[in-house]
Design a protein around this motif. Structure first.
Motif, short mmCIF file in Angstrom:
data_model
loop_
_atom_site.label_atom_id
_atom_site.label_comp_id
_atom_site.label_asym_id
_atom_site.label_seq_id
_atom_site.Cartn_x
_atom_site.Cartn_y
_atom_site.Cartn_z
N SER A 201 6.04 -9.70 0.68
CA SER A 201 7.19 -8.83 0.75
C SER A 201 7.27 -7.69 1.84
CB SER A 201 7.03 -7.70 -0.80
OG SER A 201 5.86 -6.98 -0.42
N ARG B 248 14.56 -3.33 -10.46
CA ARG B 248 14.11 -2.97 -9.19
C ARG B 248 13.17 -1.60 -9.33
NH1 ARG B 248 14.37 -7.19 -5.98
NH2 ARG B 248 16.42 -8.24 -6.50
N ASP C 273 -0.41 -11.61 -5.69
CA ASP C 273 0.48 -12.67 -5.39
C ASP C 273 -0.11 -13.48 -4.74
OD1 ASP C 273 2.49 -11.15 -6.72
OD2 ASP C 273 3.48 -10.36 -5.17
N ARG D 65 8.11 -17.27 -2.97
CA ARG D 65 6.66 -17.17 -2.46
C ARG D 65 6.17 -18.78 -2.35
NH1 ARG D 65 8.24 -12.63 -3.01
NH2 ARG D 65 7.06 -10.95 -3.27
N ASP D 66 6.86 -19.71 -3.36
CA ASP D 66 6.34 -21.02 -3.30
C ASP D 66 7.23 -22.03 -3.01
OD1 ASP D 66 7.65 -20.32 -5.74
OD2 ASP D 66 6.53 -21.20 -7.01
N SER E 149 4.37 -13.08 -13.50
CA SER E 149 4.51 -14.26 -12.37
C SER E 149 3.34 -15.11 -12.36
CB SER E 149 5.28 -14.07 -11.17
OG SER E 149 4.54 -13.08 -10.45
#
Ligand code: DC
Length: 220
Positions: free
Chosen positions: A11, A89, A181, A128-129, A101
């Motif tokens: 992020s 948000r 994360d 991210r993946d 997640s």
């Protein structure tokens, strides 16, 4: 497969602005997978599911109906037909999203939806993946990074500019999210072996977009 651009990174690396800019420049669709994890998290909180209990989250993972719009000029996300682009948000959702997640059942569900959206090609996908798990065959993979300081500054600027981001996160809340994360078991944030790393610390947004567009033209 027609053009798929995977954009991964932590992020504050500038992924969202860069991904939308690249999609506009190349006339592609845009998918924000982080918004999907946020939407499931918002729904779990709304339903009173204890988000720190992976079994409770897994038991409800199949229930929310998530629909993502892919227009880079007007990205949208609904859960059970309700527009949740603003509530996803909030600080409450942002602080719970890493736990939700990390649950494999949530990831399996969302990865299937993401692959459906990607199947038609012509899309920039941020997450991210994406390069490692969701679209390992994507012809263009970017891993966007920035120094810790630049990321903190960008996050502060984004939050100030986004009227839907009602409350800012503290630095330690953000550090906790990044740590969760990148250390979780189920497809953590990682650079794919064949991804091109772009460090955006010293680059303007226009320069990042230009670099990705150049890469897309070279690699396709
Ligand atoms: O990009 P973002 O900050 O809106 O993403 C919110 C969270 O969703 C992030 O903390 C980790 C999770 N996420 C994920 O696990 N996999 C993705 N492909 C995208 C986001």
């Amino acid at each position: 497969m027609s053009l798929v651009i995977a954009m991964d990174g932590p992020s504050g690396s500038g992924k969202s602005s860069a991904s939308k800019g690249v999609a506009r420049a190349l006339g592609l669709r845009y998918l924000d997978t982080g918004a999907m994890y946020r939407a499931v998290t918002w729904w779990m909180l709304d339903q009173g599911v204890p988000v720190d209990d992976p079994a409770a989250v897994a038991a409800r993972a199949a229930d929310p109906v998530i629909v993502s719009g892919t227009d880079p000029d007007a990205p949208s996300i609904t859960v059970d037909g309700r527009d949740v682009s603003a509530p996803i948000r909030t600080r409450e959702v942002t602080n719970a999203v890493s736990a939700v997640s990390a649950v494999p059942e949530v990831r399996a569900r969302l990865v299937a939806l993401q692959r459906e959206a990607i199947a038609g090609g012509g899309i920039v996908v941020e997450g991210r993946d994406i390069g490692t798990v969701v679209a390992p065959d994507a012809p263009v993979k970017v891993y966007l990074t920035a120094s810790e300081e630049a990321r903190a500054q960008r996050r502060a600027r984004d939050l100030a500019a986004d009227p839907s981001a009602t409350v800012t996160l503290t630095q330690s809340e953000q550090a906790r999210r990044d740590r969760l994360d990148s250390t979780r078991k189920a497809s953590p944030l990682a650079k794919a072996a064949d991804a091109t790393e772009i460090d955006s610390t010293e680059l303007s947004l226009a320069e990042v977009i230009e670099a990705v567009v150049r890469l897309a033209k070279e690699q396709t």
